[in-house]
Design a protein around this motif. Structure first.
Motif, PDB file in Angstrom:
ATOM      1  N   ALA A   1       0.888   1.175   7.068  1.00 52.98           N
ATOM      2  CA  ALA A   1       1.288   1.118   8.470  1.00 52.98           C
ATOM      3  C   ALA A   1       1.621   2.238   8.928  1.00 52.98           C
ATOM      4  CB  ALA A   1       3.046   0.428   8.333  1.00 52.98           C
ATOM      5  N   GLU A   2       1.195   2.602  10.065  1.00 47.92           N
ATOM      6  CA  GLU A   2       1.971   3.916  11.001  1.00 47.92           C
ATOM      7  C   GLU A   2       3.121   4.362  11.373  1.00 47.92           C
ATOM      8  OE1 GLU A   2      -0.726   6.813  14.562  1.00 47.92           O
ATOM      9  OE2 GLU A   2      -0.869   4.444  14.060  1.00 47.92           O
ATOM     10  N   GLY A   3       3.666   5.227  11.186  1.00 47.74           N
ATOM     11  CA  GLY A   3       5.131   5.528  11.904  1.00 47.74           C
ATOM     12  C   GLY A   3       5.293   6.462  12.882  1.00 47.74           C
ATOM     13  N   VAL A   4       4.852   7.621  12.902  1.00 50.30           N
ATOM     14  CA  VAL A   4       4.808   8.391  13.703  1.00 50.30           C
ATOM     15  C   VAL A   4       3.339   8.530  13.931  1.00 50.30           C
ATOM     16  CG1 VAL A   4       5.074  10.889  14.403  1.00 50.30           C
ATOM     17  CG2 VAL A   4       7.404   9.848  13.177  1.00 50.30           C
ATOM     18  N   ALA A   5       2.355   9.294  14.759  1.00 50.76           N
ATOM     19  CA  ALA A   5       1.413   9.329  15.586  1.00 50.76           C
ATOM     20  C   ALA A   5       0.448   9.662  13.867  1.00 50.76           C
ATOM     21  CB  ALA A   5       1.438  10.009  16.949  1.00 50.76           C
ATOM     22  N   GLY A   6      -0.505   9.348  13.812  1.00 52.52           N
ATOM     23  CA  GLY A   6      -1.096   9.750  12.268  1.00 52.52           C
ATOM     24  C   GLY A   6      -0.289   9.871  10.781  1.00 52.52           C
ATOM     25  N   SER A   7       1.133   9.256  11.279  1.00 51.25           N
ATOM     26  CA  SER A   7       1.380   9.634   9.593  1.00 51.25           C
ATOM     27  C   SER A   7       1.797   8.183   9.307  1.00 51.25           C
ATOM     28  CB  SER A   7       3.323   9.737  10.051  1.00 51.25           C
ATOM     29  OG  SER A   7       2.925  11.213  10.169  1.00 51.25           O
ATOM     30  N   TYR A   8       1.771   7.607   7.993  1.00 49.54           N
ATOM     31  CA  TYR A   8       1.493   6.166   7.181  1.00 49.54           C
ATOM     32  C   TYR A   8       1.653   6.221   5.738  1.00 49.54           C
ATOM     33  CZ  TYR A   8      -2.946   6.079  10.694  1.00 49.54           C
ATOM     34  OH  TYR A   8      -3.078   6.412  12.109  1.00 49.54           O
ATOM     35  N   SER A   9       2.303   5.191   5.734  1.00 49.37           N
ATOM     36  CA  SER A   9       2.651   4.738   4.472  1.00 49.37           C
ATOM     37  C   SER A   9       2.749   3.536   4.254  1.00 49.37           C
ATOM     38  CB  SER A   9       4.308   5.096   4.671  1.00 49.37           C
ATOM     39  OG  SER A   9       5.375   4.564   5.378  1.00 49.37           O
ATOM     40  N   PHE A  10       3.320   3.228   2.541  1.00 51.45           N
ATOM     41  CA  PHE A  10       2.233   2.083   2.450  1.00 51.45           C
ATOM     42  C   PHE A  10       3.585   2.259   1.068  1.00 51.45           C
ATOM     43  CE2 PHE A  10      -1.024   4.308   0.674  1.00 51.45           C
ATOM     44  CZ  PHE A  10      -0.929   3.961  -0.824  1.00 51.45           C
ATOM     45  N   SER A  11       3.916   0.844   0.547  1.00 55.86           N
ATOM     46  CA  SER A  11       4.809   0.810  -0.955  1.00 55.86           C
ATOM     47  C   SER A  11       4.481   0.204  -1.438  1.00 55.86           C
ATOM     48  CB  SER A  11       6.099   0.289  -0.579  1.00 55.86           C
ATOM     49  OG  SER A  11       6.193  -0.988  -0.541  1.00 55.86           O
ATOM     50  N   PHE A  12       4.907   0.022  -3.255  1.00 53.85           N
ATOM     51  CA  PHE A  12       3.484  -0.274  -4.178  1.00 53.85           C
ATOM     52  C   PHE A  12       4.293  -0.851  -5.604  1.00 53.85           C
ATOM     53  CE2 PHE A  12       2.632   3.616  -4.227  1.00 53.85           C
ATOM     54  CZ  PHE A  12       2.540   4.250  -5.667  1.00 53.85           C
ATOM     55  N   GLU A  13       3.606  -1.904  -6.562  1.00 47.75           N
ATOM     56  CA  GLU A  13       4.261  -1.811  -7.421  1.00 47.75           C
ATOM     57  C   GLU A  13       2.842  -1.060  -8.660  1.00 47.75           C
ATOM     58  OE1 GLU A  13       6.248  -4.912  -8.741  1.00 47.75           O
ATOM     59  OE2 GLU A  13       7.563  -4.666  -7.410  1.00 47.75           O
ATOM     60  N   VAL A  14       3.054  -0.777 -10.124  1.00 48.82           N
ATOM     61  CA  VAL A  14       2.155  -0.482 -10.741  1.00 48.82           C
ATOM     62  C   VAL A  14       1.698  -2.072 -10.934  1.00 48.82           C
ATOM     63  CG1 VAL A  14       1.009   0.390 -12.749  1.00 48.82           C
ATOM     64  CG2 VAL A  14       2.701   2.001 -11.126  1.00 48.82           C
ATOM     65  N   PRO A  15       0.411  -2.471 -11.047  1.00 50.68           N
ATOM     66  CA  PRO A  15       0.153  -3.473 -11.534  1.00 50.68           C
ATOM     67  C   PRO A  15       0.849  -4.065 -13.134  1.00 50.68           C
ATOM     68  CG  PRO A  15      -1.328  -3.181 -10.249  1.00 50.68           C
ATOM     69  CD  PRO A  15      -0.785  -1.959 -10.413  1.00 50.68           C
ATOM     70  N   SER A  16       1.236  -4.927 -13.434  1.00 54.20           N
ATOM     71  CA  SER A  16       0.832  -5.134 -14.833  1.00 54.20           C
ATOM     72  C   SER A  16      -0.009  -4.668 -15.503  1.00 54.20           C
ATOM     73  CB  SER A  16       2.091  -7.098 -15.377  1.00 54.20           C
ATOM     74  OG  SER A  16       1.123  -7.510 -14.675  1.00 54.20           O
ATOM     75  N   ALA A  17      -1.207  -5.258 -15.426  1.00 56.69           N
ATOM     76  CA  ALA A  17      -2.100  -5.201 -15.744  1.00 56.69           C
ATOM     77  C   ALA A  17      -3.143  -3.927 -16.208  1.00 56.69           C
ATOM     78  CB  ALA A  17      -3.712  -5.571 -15.299  1.00 56.69           C
ATOM     79  N   MET A  18      -2.250  -2.515 -15.862  1.00 53.10           N
ATOM     80  CA  MET A  18      -2.918  -1.038 -14.904  1.00 53.10           C
ATOM     81  C   MET A  18      -2.270  -0.517 -16.822  1.00 53.10           C
ATOM     82  SD  MET A  18      -3.446   0.799 -13.437  1.00 53.10           S
ATOM     83  CE  MET A  18      -4.534   2.141 -13.617  1.00 53.10           C
ATOM     84  N   ASN A  19      -2.808  -0.248 -17.224  1.00 54.59           N
ATOM     85  CA  ASN A  19      -2.985   1.045 -18.725  1.00 54.59           C
ATOM     86  C   ASN A  19      -2.528   1.939 -18.062  1.00 54.59           C
ATOM     87  OD1 ASN A  19      -3.264   2.642 -20.810  1.00 54.59           O
ATOM     88  ND2 ASN A  19      -4.718   1.581 -21.779  1.00 54.59           N
ATOM     89  N   ILE A  20      -0.992   2.206 -19.043  1.00 53.53           N
ATOM     90  CA  ILE A  20      -0.407   3.667 -18.391  1.00 53.53           C
ATOM     91  C   ILE A  20      -0.249   4.226 -20.082  1.00 53.53           C
ATOM     92  CG2 ILE A  20       0.873   2.475 -16.852  1.00 53.53           C
ATOM     93  CD1 ILE A  20       3.305   1.796 -18.483  1.00 53.53           C
TER      94      ILE A  20
END
Length: 186
Positions: A140-159
């Protein structure tokens, strides 16, 4: 055909329309404008053609990403992480505003744990070492040209190894951030 790994190409007409004929199969779909156009390219891996298909693409100005910022910069599997970045036009530096969520691809990579001889770049598919999380986030865009999102590391991801790379791409431009992982879940 896709099994023979052959390529096909076409040019757009004066109005920007194109026609490409291909048999049913799974393809890597690329569009690359003339370098001097100032437009960025487009790539879609794993595009499945099963019948007559219309696929519209709008090329955007070639983008320059600021470094992707993560908050927090270290996490455990299951923690929520916020990623933020800005994008500007490579030519002129104007903020790129109004870029839709669907224009971005978002991947998590664990290059350090990937088996020797693997080459994700030749076959960019989700595995335990590389996860396409684009469908799980909303950019999603906040201020013009600035973008953000949230995420979680998937449980299927090898860490294994403790470090992941977050890759955010728009066409042939992109940004990266390193994420330090703790070994236990939240």
């Amino acid at each position: 055909s896709p099994s023979e790994e052959t390529g096909s190409w076409t040019n757009t007409n004066a109005s920007g329309y194109y026609l490409l004929v291909a048999e049913p199969g799974v393809y890597m779909f690329n569009m690359w404008p003339d370098f001097n156009s100032g437009l960025g390219g487009f790539m879609l891996n794993g595009y499945n053609i099963t019948s007559d298909t219309v696929y519209n693409v709008t090329l955007t100005p070639r983008a320059e990403f600021t470094p992707v910022q993560l908050n927090p910069q270290s996490a455990r599997a299951g923690d929520t992480i916020i990623a933020s970045f800005s994008i500007t036009a490579q030519a002129g530096g104007a903020a790129l505003s109004g870029v839709s969520d669907g224009s971005f691809s978002v991947w998590l990579h664990n290059w350090g744990a990937e088996p020797s001889g693997s080459n994700w770049w030749e076959n960019p598919t989700s595995t335990q070492y590389h996860q396409d999380i684009g469908d799980d986030v909303t950019v999603a865009e906040g201020v013009a040209g600035s973008y953000s999102f949230s995420f979680e590391v998937p449980s299927a991801m090898n860490i294994t190894g403790g470090w992941l790379d977050l890759e955010v791409r728009m066409g042939d431009s992109g940004g990266w951030a390193g994420l330090q992982m703790a070994s236990s879940t939240a």
